[in-house]
Design an enzyme around this catalytic site. Sequence first.
Site, mmCIF file in Angstrom:
data_model
loop_
_atom_site.group_PDB
_atom_site.id
_atom_site.type_symbol
_atom_site.label_atom_id
_atom_site.label_comp_id
_atom_site.label_asym_id
_atom_site.label_seq_id
_atom_site.Cartn_x
_atom_site.Cartn_y
_atom_site.Cartn_z
ATOM 1 N N GLU A 17 0.853 -1.189 0.000
ATOM 2 C CA GLU A 17 0.000 0.000 0.000
ATOM 3 C C GLU A 17 0.889 1.239 0.000
ATOM 4 O O GLU A 17 1.846 1.325 0.766
ATOM 5 C CB GLU A 17 -0.901 0.036 1.240
ATOM 6 C CG GLU A 17 -1.788 1.279 1.239
ATOM 7 C CD GLU A 17 -2.627 1.430 2.493
ATOM 8 O OE1 GLU A 17 -3.600 0.683 2.647
ATOM 9 O OE2 GLU A 17 -2.291 2.311 3.312
ATOM 10 N N ASP A 111 -13.459 7.845 7.209
ATOM 11 C CA ASP A 111 -13.782 8.326 8.559
ATOM 12 C C ASP A 111 -14.666 9.562 8.466
ATOM 13 O O ASP A 111 -14.481 10.401 7.590
ATOM 14 C CB ASP A 111 -12.490 8.636 9.329
ATOM 15 C CG ASP A 111 -11.782 7.355 9.736
ATOM 16 O OD1 ASP A 111 -12.476 6.416 10.201
ATOM 17 O OD2 ASP A 111 -10.552 7.277 9.568
ATOM 18 N N HIS A 150 -13.914 -2.771 14.370
ATOM 19 C CA HIS A 150 -13.909 -1.359 13.957
ATOM 20 C C HIS A 150 -14.271 -0.501 15.174
ATOM 21 O O HIS A 150 -15.131 -0.874 15.976
ATOM 22 C CB HIS A 150 -14.922 -1.153 12.823
ATOM 23 C CG HIS A 150 -14.926 0.251 12.297
ATOM 24 N ND1 HIS A 150 -15.867 1.184 12.676
ATOM 25 C CD2 HIS A 150 -14.076 0.894 11.460
ATOM 26 C CE1 HIS A 150 -15.609 2.343 12.063
ATOM 27 N NE2 HIS A 150 -14.527 2.187 11.321
ATOM 28 N N GLN A 177 -7.038 -4.206 8.711
ATOM 29 C CA GLN A 177 -6.375 -3.114 9.435
ATOM 30 C C GLN A 177 -5.062 -3.683 9.983
ATOM 31 O O GLN A 177 -4.968 -4.892 10.242
ATOM 32 C CB GLN A 177 -7.324 -2.723 10.585
ATOM 33 C CG GLN A 177 -6.740 -1.887 11.688
ATOM 34 C CD GLN A 177 -6.689 -0.431 11.278
ATOM 35 O OE1 GLN A 177 -6.002 -0.109 10.313
ATOM 36 N NE2 GLN A 177 -7.396 0.418 11.980
HETATM 37 P P1 FAD Z 1 -17.747 0.264 6.726
HETATM 38 O O1 FAD Z 1 -17.544 -1.085 6.172
HETATM 39 O O2 FAD Z 1 -18.892 1.049 6.193
HETATM 40 O O3 FAD Z 1 -17.891 0.100 8.314
HETATM 41 C C1 FAD Z 1 -17.932 1.233 9.165
HETATM 42 C C2 FAD Z 1 -18.728 0.910 10.430
HETATM 43 O O4 FAD Z 1 -20.106 0.673 10.095
HETATM 44 C C3 FAD Z 1 -18.274 -0.356 11.158
HETATM 45 O O5 FAD Z 1 -18.394 -0.129 12.535
HETATM 46 C C4 FAD Z 1 -19.248 -1.438 10.678
HETATM 47 O O6 FAD Z 1 -19.431 -2.452 11.668
HETATM 48 C C5 FAD Z 1 -20.506 -0.655 10.445
HETATM 49 N N1 FAD Z 1 -21.271 -1.151 9.276
HETATM 50 C C6 FAD Z 1 -20.740 -1.541 8.083
HETATM 51 N N2 FAD Z 1 -21.730 -1.867 7.227
HETATM 52 C C7 FAD Z 1 -22.899 -1.682 7.898
HETATM 53 C C8 FAD Z 1 -24.268 -1.850 7.542
HETATM 54 N N3 FAD Z 1 -24.624 -2.234 6.291
HETATM 55 N N4 FAD Z 1 -25.222 -1.566 8.481
HETATM 56 C C9 FAD Z 1 -24.865 -1.141 9.723
HETATM 57 N N5 FAD Z 1 -23.574 -0.963 10.113
HETATM 58 C C10 FAD Z 1 -22.603 -1.228 9.206
HETATM 59 N N6 FAD Z 1 -9.528 5.611 4.869
HETATM 60 C C11 FAD Z 1 -9.362 6.610 3.929
HETATM 61 O O7 FAD Z 1 -9.851 7.732 4.137
HETATM 62 N N7 FAD Z 1 -8.677 6.369 2.765
HETATM 63 C C12 FAD Z 1 -8.135 5.154 2.468
HETATM 64 O O8 FAD Z 1 -7.518 4.980 1.411
HETATM 65 C C13 FAD Z 1 -8.281 4.094 3.425
HETATM 66 N N8 FAD Z 1 -7.788 2.857 3.183
HETATM 67 C C14 FAD Z 1 -7.976 1.853 4.103
HETATM 68 C C15 FAD Z 1 -7.500 0.558 3.814
HETATM 69 C C16 FAD Z 1 -7.659 -0.488 4.730
HETATM 70 C C17 FAD Z 1 -7.143 -1.861 4.404
HETATM 71 C C18 FAD Z 1 -8.309 -0.227 5.967
HETATM 72 C C19 FAD Z 1 -8.447 -1.332 6.990
HETATM 73 C C20 FAD Z 1 -8.816 1.046 6.257
HETATM 74 C C21 FAD Z 1 -8.668 2.089 5.333
HETATM 75 N N9 FAD Z 1 -9.177 3.377 5.578
HETATM 76 C C22 FAD Z 1 -9.003 4.373 4.644
HETATM 77 C C23 FAD Z 1 -9.844 3.680 6.848
HETATM 78 C C24 FAD Z 1 -11.401 3.487 6.760
HETATM 79 O O9 FAD Z 1 -11.941 4.433 5.872
HETATM 80 C C25 FAD Z 1 -11.976 3.676 8.169
HETATM 81 O O10 FAD Z 1 -11.549 2.647 9.006
HETATM 82 C C26 FAD Z 1 -13.484 3.881 8.261
HETATM 83 O O11 FAD Z 1 -13.793 4.311 9.586
HETATM 84 C C27 FAD Z 1 -14.316 2.635 7.990
HETATM 85 O O12 FAD Z 1 -14.282 2.296 6.673
HETATM 86 P P2 FAD Z 1 -14.941 0.891 6.175
HETATM 87 O O13 FAD Z 1 -14.866 0.861 4.717
HETATM 88 O O14 FAD Z 1 -14.408 -0.236 6.953
HETATM 89 O O15 FAD Z 1 -16.475 1.180 6.620
#
Ligand code: FAD
Length: 298
Positions: A17, A111, A150, A177
């Site tokens: 990455e 976030d 998360h 993560q």
């Molecule tokens: P989601 O999958 O939407 O989850 C977020 C929260 O909502 C979780 O608590 C989950 O349990 C809950 N949730 C998920 N789906 C649902 C649903 N359908 N109904 C109810 N609750 C739900 N951030 C950046 O800004 N740029 C990046 O390039 C970036 N790259 C990343 C790469 C990796 C490998 C990782 C692990 C994280 C990265 N992040 C990045 C950080 C990420 O954006 C944050 O951790 C963010 O808070 C959550 O993103 P997510 O896609 O996991 O969210």
Amino acid sequence: MNISNLFNHKKTIFSLEIFPPKKDTSYNTIYNTLLKLRGIPADFISVTYGAGGSQAQREKTIEIASLILATYHTEPVAHLTCVNLDRQEAQDTLEKLKANQVQNIMVLRGDISPDVPPKEDFRHASDLAAFIKQYDESFNLLGACYPECHYQCESLEKDIENLKIKIDNGVGHLITQLFFDNDKFYKFWDMAERAGIHVPIEAGIMPITNIRQIERTVALSGASVPAKLSRIFSRYGDNPKALFDAGIYYATEQIMDLIDHDVRGIHLYTMNNVETAGRISDAIGNILEAENTPKNAE
Ligand code: FAD
């Protein structure tokens, strides 16, 4: 190329990455060196997406992903967050990715900033996944997962239940993560399997090689720090060279143990640090090659 095909012929893949460098840094120095990894070339390189989620950040991620593919012939993964994205912007981004032959997208929520109210079209990464798959089935989607839960979810069980929605909506490959305690990862992997999540899960590894990372990354990620790693911090925290070596050593040992447990991939958070990426690839290159060579071909 759809990178999910890699899993059909490789036991353990290796990916990196990187993040878009600041305005005044030349792309070429960083990427040229990253792509000349001594131990093993990366199977793919993922490019992060700036936390603000602006149009300019989107353009930058697309530009670098396209450059990686066109100039260095390595498959890119473009990260895309949806917290500040509406449907029209998502569609425009997909068009640009398509025009540049970028087929792999890491779908993320991003976030939520206390200062910027989120847009309403996509609430979760799973909503973005469903939108993209409906728009064009041929995009290959990756998603994020959290071995230690998360930070906004009340329990790991619930987080995995939510993760399953992401998979059902078209995500076929997960990256974790960063974590430092492999047992947390094994427990998560087992729980995910039992919840019906059978897609490949790559382990996200970040070597801690400088004092700033200890203060920032460790605190921000919320990853638990095993006693062995915390001893490294206290022994070598005031000796940059020793801390660098010890950080590489810890991450290499972590990776060896993961390979021993047949993990499907190692995803290295390089922090654009060429030295770190080079040292890790040197340390595990031959091992990964052996793992990926069928026994009867030796
Ligand atoms: P989601 O999958 O939407 O989850 C977020 C929260 O909502 C979780 O608590 C989950 O349990 C809950 N949730 C998920 N789906 C649902 C649903 N359908 N109904 C109810 N609750 C739900 N951030 C950046 O800004 N740029 C990046 O390039 C970036 N790259 C990343 C790469 C990796 C490998 C990782 C692990 C994280 C990265 N992040 C990045 C950080 C990420 O954006 C944050 O951790 C963010 O808070 C959550 O993103 P997510 O896609 O996991 O969210």
